[in-house]
Design a protein around this motif. Structure first.
Motif, PDB file in Angstrom:
ATOM      1  N   SER A 142       0.293  -1.188  -0.085  1.00  0.00           N
ATOM      2  CA  SER A 142      -0.172  -0.256   0.201  1.00  0.00           C
ATOM      3  C   SER A 142       1.206   1.039  -0.078  1.00  0.00           C
ATOM      4  N   LYS A 143       1.907   1.378   0.708  1.00  0.00           N
ATOM      5  CA  LYS A 143       2.482   2.643   0.663  1.00  0.00           C
ATOM      6  C   LYS A 143       3.443   3.273  -0.175  1.00  0.00           C
ATOM      7  N   SER A 144       3.564   1.676  -1.119  1.00  0.00           N
ATOM      8  CA  SER A 144       4.281   2.367  -2.988  1.00  0.00           C
ATOM      9  C   SER A 144       3.798   3.046  -3.154  1.00  0.00           C
ATOM     10  N   VAL A 145       2.140   3.660  -3.498  1.00  0.00           N
ATOM     11  CA  VAL A 145       1.939   4.045  -4.011  1.00  0.00           C
ATOM     12  C   VAL A 145       0.738   5.469  -2.836  1.00  0.00           C
ATOM     13  N   SER A 146       0.775   5.467  -1.527  1.00  0.00           N
ATOM     14  CA  SER A 146       0.659   6.230  -0.687  1.00  0.00           C
ATOM     15  C   SER A 146       1.751   7.068  -0.554  1.00  0.00           C
TER      16      SER A 146
END
Length: 429
Positions: A142-146
């Motif tokens: 998730s943090k790859s895009v956030s």
């Protein structure tokens, strides 16, 4: 001149008023056309001629009396001084496969491929958005895009990431198959401009950004501590390379970025084999967006998007100038010289640029960013020509040049620290 500047600052919300009567419209170039003015939006007047032809004309191309007539008829009002002009296009409200303003995923797209995606709240109704697709050396989360949500909102870009793409036996062909399925799914389910797909990722994921950009319709990439696995490049693309000063891939990244000439840019952060702060990636996305839009100024269909980009970046500059005025100065310089801003927002940027330029270190910071990119091409790119990561490596020539650069930019935030480390040996994490 004052009246023209006021016109340039017009609010660009579409004005709902009755069309004008059929009348003559006179251009500053001396030509005349008989037409009905149907509306004014984003500084463009929509005309319908006697024979039914419809077209748009920038208001500043009309004589002063005609501009005044339009302003009165359509009740156009000037905004507060210094405020940027946007297109007035409305944001998408619902109806999207994946909701705006949050990360969705993991999403199964078939064939064993999954993705995460962030859709910005600034996505405009009826407008296709660029896509930045991320591949990582250890898979996507998730943090790859956030991590890039700020630049997603700033630029109106969609950010997505492959879950499966990682270093190992599937690199690069297997990773590419996952990327291909993910991008195809996104194109089918979201309003994405197929011609403006970009790729990013760190290390092996950065290598995939080059690999994917050559095999999926793309406008460019943003490799982070990356390299081209097959040393092939599409030089019509844009490339914004990010890397640590002492990264063992620094020469490979420099060599790759240099292949794109003026469409490439190498940005450093102090450190080794890591991606650095997320804000550098945000700047990379904003740079890529600006270069694309600025280089296509003759494409009138992008006019509204350019206005929104300008207004958004001007707002960002205003936020930066309070805490990091050197960065604010850099973006004024970029909008003025690289993007070549013109029209309604040029005067706003010019005023802010002049004020920020009164501080010498702001100017030196902007000059230093350019010199760091030149250093990469002059001293690193040749070292990467032969290929392969290099550990514990530097040369006397590199050390000497880095020392001179650090001395030249002593006391400049974000430049002296980077320059002082460029001559050091390459390291891992």
């Amino acid at each position: 001149m004052k009246r023209i500047i006021i016109f340039f600052s017009l609010l660009c919300l579409p004005v709902l008023a009755e069309p004008t009567e059929l009348r003559d419209w006179n251009s500053v170039a001396g030509t005349t056309i008989k037409a009905v003015a149907q509306s004014v939006e984003a500084g463009q007047v929509s005309l319908k001629s006697e024979d039914g032809r419809e077209f748009k004309v920038p208001m500043d191309k009309l004589v002063e009396d005609d501009r005044a007539f339009l302003m009165e008829h359509f009740e156009i009002k000037a905004p507060e001084p210094g405020q940027p002009t946007a297109s007035g296009a409305t944001a998408v409200e619902g109806g999207l496969t994946y909701p705006a303003g949050e990360v969705s995923g993991p999403i199964d797209v078939g064939g064993g491929s999954n993705l995460f995606v962030y859709v910005p709240k600034t996505l405009k109704e009826g407008r296709k958005a660029p896509l930045m697709f991320r591949t990582g050396p250890g898979g996507g989360k998730s943090k790859s895009v956030s991590a890039y949500s700020e630049s997603a909102e700033l630029n109106g870009w969609i950010i997505a990431a492959s879950v499966e793409s990682k270093n190992g036996p599937d690199h690069p062909d297997g990773n590419h198959e996952h990327s291909k399925r993910c991008v195809a799914h996104l194109l089918e389910n979201l309003p994405i401009d197929e011609e403006r797909v970009y790729f990013t990722g760190g290390s092996g994921g950065g290598a995939m950004s080059f690999y994917n950009a050559l095999r999926i319709t793309s406008a460019g990439n943003m490799p982070v501590i990356g390299y081209s696995p097959d040393k092939k490049y599409d030089k019509k693309h844009y490339c914004y390379g990010i890397g640590g000063t002492n990264d063992y891939n620094r020469y490979l990244t420099a060599h790759a970025v240099a292949q794109y000439k003026d469409k490439g840019f190498h940005r450093f952060h102090p450190g080794g084999h890591s991606g650095g702060p997320a804000w550098i990636g945000d700047e990379g996305i904003t740079w890529l967006n600006g270069r694309y839009l600025g280089d296509r100024r003759k494409e009138a269909e992008l006019d509204d998007e350019r206005l929104d980009y300008e207004a958004s970046v001007i707002g960002w500059i205003e936020k930066l100038r309070g805490s990091e005025p050197h960065r604010a100065h850099y973006w004024c310089d970029f909008l003025t010289k690289d993007y070549e801003i013109s029209g309604p927002n040029a005067e706003v940027v010019a005023g802010t640029f002049a004020e920020l330029s009164e501080e010498p270190n702001n100017v030196r910071y902007t000059e230093g960013i350019a010199e760091l990119d030149e250093f990469s091409e002059d001293y690193y790119a040749g070292e990467g020509e032969g290929g392969g990561s290099q550990f514990k490596h530097t040369t006397g020539r590199i050390e000497s040049a880095a020392e001179k650069l650090a001395t030249k930019y002593a006391g400049v935030p974000g430049i002296e620290d980077i320059a002082s480390k460029l001559g050091g040996q390459t390291v891992g994490k």
